[in-house]
Design an enzyme around this catalytic site. Sequence first.
Site, mmCIF file in Angstrom:
data_model
loop_
_atom_site.group_PDB
_atom_site.id
_atom_site.type_symbol
_atom_site.label_atom_id
_atom_site.label_comp_id
_atom_site.label_asym_id
_atom_site.label_seq_id
_atom_site.Cartn_x
_atom_site.Cartn_y
_atom_site.Cartn_z
ATOM 1 N N HIS A 1 65.769 9.956 -25.516
ATOM 2 C CA HIS A 1 65.199 10.558 -24.322
ATOM 3 C C HIS A 1 63.958 11.270 -24.653
ATOM 4 C CE1 HIS A 1 65.082 13.914 -20.929
ATOM 5 N NE2 HIS A 1 65.055 12.627 -20.450
ATOM 6 N N LYS B 1 60.090 11.805 -26.010
ATOM 7 C CA LYS B 1 58.504 11.328 -25.642
ATOM 8 C C LYS B 1 57.678 11.786 -26.719
ATOM 9 C CE LYS B 1 60.939 11.977 -21.557
ATOM 10 N NZ LYS B 1 62.114 12.799 -21.250
ATOM 11 N N ASP C 1 46.106 8.577 -34.718
ATOM 12 C CA ASP C 1 45.241 8.791 -35.796
ATOM 13 C C ASP C 1 45.923 9.677 -36.687
ATOM 14 O OD1 ASP C 1 43.474 6.877 -35.176
ATOM 15 O OD2 ASP C 1 42.020 8.099 -34.287
ATOM 16 N N HIS D 1 60.398 18.691 -12.408
ATOM 17 C CA HIS D 1 60.604 18.236 -13.594
ATOM 18 C C HIS D 1 60.649 18.804 -14.968
ATOM 19 C CE1 HIS D 1 61.221 14.639 -16.484
ATOM 20 N NE2 HIS D 1 62.364 14.525 -15.803
ATOM 21 N N LYS E 1 60.841 21.461 -17.962
ATOM 22 C CA LYS E 1 61.871 22.081 -18.907
ATOM 23 C C LYS E 1 61.292 22.934 -19.631
ATOM 24 C CE LYS E 1 62.499 16.822 -18.882
ATOM 25 N NZ LYS E 1 63.242 16.594 -18.059
ATOM 26 N N ASP F 1 61.861 36.805 -23.352
ATOM 27 C CA ASP F 1 61.107 38.008 -23.547
ATOM 28 C C ASP F 1 59.679 37.338 -23.837
ATOM 29 O OD1 ASP F 1 63.314 39.417 -23.125
ATOM 30 O OD2 ASP F 1 63.844 39.452 -25.451
#
Length: 399
Positions: free
Chosen positions: A145, A147, A152, A317, A319, A324
């Site tokens: 899952h 990404k 470079d 979507h 996350k 604090d």
Amino acid sequence: MIWIISATAAVLLVAGWCLFDFILGRKNHRSERSSVHYPRRFGQVTCYKEGGTFFRDYVEDIKQADQSVYILFYIFRHDSIGSQLVDLLCQKAEEGVTVRVMLDRVSSGMNRKGREKLKKSGVFFTYSRPVSPPYLFYSLQRRNHRKVTVIDGEIGYTGGFNVGDEYLGRDPKLGYWRDFHLRIKGEGVQDLVQQFTADWLRERPEDHFSPDSNPDHLPEGDTCFHFLATDGDGVLQAFLDMIRRARFRIDMATPYFIPGDVLLEVLLEALERGVVLTMILPAKRDHPLVQEASWSYLEPLIRAGAGVYHYNDGFFHAKALLIDDVCCDIGSANFDQRSFHLNLEMNTLIEDKTFIEYVRNILEKDLEHASRLRLEDVQKRPLPVQIKEKAARLVEPLL
């Protein structure tokens, strides 16, 4: 009558096999999984909240690449934006840039035409996490899952966006797509290179893959952070540790909220000690049963005083977990059982007050497009929803 009995027996047999396979597969997974806590770094971090600006900068950075482009996505569709990116990657490979693309085997959405075009242009391509024996059903659930993109060896991307037109708000059912993604420049990118390399060599150990990044030349930035790479473990413990540290407020954003009993209890304990908990979830859903699975967890939180909101302006979507003004987590992991126990995930934990305030301001703007759930909203669930909720409980480990 006979065919009904036969069909029922077949369904029960398949269900039994899946359950047995899953139990043994999870046991085997637990014996081999491990998380990687990368060192604390100081880099230049940019946060994106919508697909238009993310893809604009992402494509421009790839255009400027002159050495290497490493790409790992959970989803990479061969639609409008996906085709544009495929063409660009082919162009860079033909210019002599080393291009490596790795996609999740089950969920990526890349068609054969796209794969062949990449390979024909000299792009190194592989799939991550193919379905394999002996635990076929379990390996089907165990997805990559993450990404991760590295350009470079100096610029990295990681977060929640995949490659597809829906992430640009082009899906008429979902509408505007709200997410988080990070661009890291300078120090810290070497850790993304290390993780990509490990993922690549796990799938293609025969490759002589030697990354060309030189961490000694990566400049420091102002933002303190570290990466957490997990394989069906580590995410839950990290979230538990963060929530237990909270003294004043917790801000949570997630498209899926299926936390399990332990995390629910820790959130309730935080509310009992006076911590203000604000949660943003999507009003819309993009997967069956995930919303129904969340109701039994939301009810005690709302009763205890949590502010739970449904985002109404498209699909939410994003996350994020903010504790604090001390720590902020942004990454690929959701607050669900798949991220906690099955998937490979990549999260970034940021310890920078200015950055945390920036993200919190974004979430407060999101609340302007959200409606607060009342206790009666979750208590008076219609019968069809209650039935789906019971079904969701049965398959909760897969959600």
